[in-house]
Design an enzyme around this catalytic site. Structure first.
Site, short mmCIF file in Angstrom:
data_model
loop_
_atom_site.label_atom_id
_atom_site.label_comp_id
_atom_site.label_asym_id
_atom_site.label_seq_id
_atom_site.Cartn_x
_atom_site.Cartn_y
_atom_site.Cartn_z
N ASP A 101 -1.43 -6.45 2.73
CA ASP A 101 -0.67 -6.95 4.14
C ASP A 101 -0.18 -5.78 4.83
OD1 ASP A 101 1.65 -6.32 2.50
OD2 ASP A 101 2.69 -8.12 2.53
N GLU A 122 5.92 -0.83 -7.54
CA GLU A 122 6.01 0.28 -6.19
C GLU A 122 7.28 0.89 -6.24
OE1 GLU A 122 4.75 -1.46 -2.56
OE2 GLU A 122 5.49 0.38 -1.30
O1 KIV Z 1 -0.38 -3.95 1.22
C1 KIV Z 1 -0.74 -3.19 0.72
O2 KIV Z 1 -1.46 -2.13 0.77
C2 KIV Z 1 -0.01 -2.91 -0.98
C3 KIV Z 1 0.17 -1.49 -1.40
C4 KIV Z 1 1.16 -1.79 -2.40
C5 KIV Z 1 -1.10 -0.94 -1.90
O3 KIV Z 1 0.74 -3.96 -1.21
#
Ligand code: KIV
Length: 273
Positions: free
Chosen positions: A56, A190
């Site tokens: 997203d 994250e």
């Molecule tokens: O939406 C995204 O790119 C993610 C990152 C943690 C890679 O969720």
């Protein structure tokens, strides 16, 4: 007699969810990158990346929004269908956009079901751990593989007041464990201290994929545009620039502008007799 393989069934050589999980047991580090369109998904796949995430982050990277909140389920599905057609080998995972997994089990299965039915992708990712355990279990029992996203949850940006490193050790451990217990086949971590991420990784049997979570995770993910130097403005500290494509593109376009304006392009090789 050869078996007919339906369009959506994994081809031989395709990285499946069980093969992905087995990589942890085999001690093989997992690579994951994001893609939102056909040429990039094809390039990443041909370059041997293990998993491709239709994130997203598309909301910020492709659509130019300030957060991941505006992107819709229909928009995610549109891009995931394109990526799904481009990828031959990598495991393809699609983000459940806000609030597609927050409206109860029925809606979550309906929304994630659309992702699997309308794209060739194999799994979904949702932000949450303990608070999403019921949803993770419902999706998993419907046959929809789930990646749980714990630690910094960008969809909670307004609640958090910004994108900050998450340091609540006990909550993070609980989040990851409840996600695994509910059926998640992978936990993305994250922006958490490297030490916490290593501890969580050692204590889970499913793989962890880190972003800003240190080298102790079972694998790593980055937003492709960030690592290739395509992002203008702010890039998080945990991103390593592997290329500077903005400079290369600007240089190429400046040369094109110059050559068209001075009559150097098209030359004899680019014209028909
Ligand atoms: O939406 C995204 O790119 C993610 C990152 C943690 C890679 O969720």
């Amino acid at each position: 007699m050869p078996l007919n393989r339906p369009m959506n069934a994994p081809a031989e050589g395709r990285l499946t969810v069980p093969k992905f999980v087995a990589m942890k047991k085999a001690g093989r580090k997992i690579t994951m990158l994001t893609a939102y369109d056909f040429p990039m998904a094809q390039l990443l796949d041909e370059s041997g990346v293990d998993a491709i995430l239709v994130g997203d982050s598309m909301s910020m990277v492709v659509q130019g929004h300030a957060t991941t909140l505006p992107v819709t389920l229909d928009e995610i599905i549109y891009h995931a269908e394109i990526v799904g057609r481009a990828v031959q080998r990598a495991l393809t995972i699609v983000d459940m956009p806000f609030p597609s997994n927050h409206l109860g089990r029925y809606k979550a299965v309906e929304n994630a079901g659309r992702i699997l039915k309308e794209t060739r992708c194999q799994a979904v990712k949702l932000e949450g751990g303990a608070d999403q355990a019921e949803i993770i279990a419902a999706l998993t029992s419907a046959g929809i593989p789930v990646v749980a996203h714990c630690g910094l949850r960008p969809q909670n940006v307004h609640l958090l007041g910004g994108y900050k490193v998450q340091r609540d050790h006990d909550r993070l451990l609980k989040e990851a464990h409840e996600a695994e217990a509910a059926g998640a086949f992978c936990v993305l971590l994250e922006c958490i201290p490297a030490e916490f991420a290593s501890e969580i990784t050692r204590s889970l049997s499913v793989p962890t994929i880190g972003i800003g979570a240190g080298a102790g995770c079972d694998g790593q993910v980055l937003v492709t545009n960030d690592m290739l130097g395509l992002t203008s403005g702010y890039v998080p500290r945990f991103v390593k620039p592997y290329a500077d494509l903005r400079s290369s593109i600007k240089q190429a376009v400046a040369q094109y502008n110059d050559e068209v304006r001075t009559g150097k392009f098209p030359g004899p090789d680019q014209q028909f007799k």
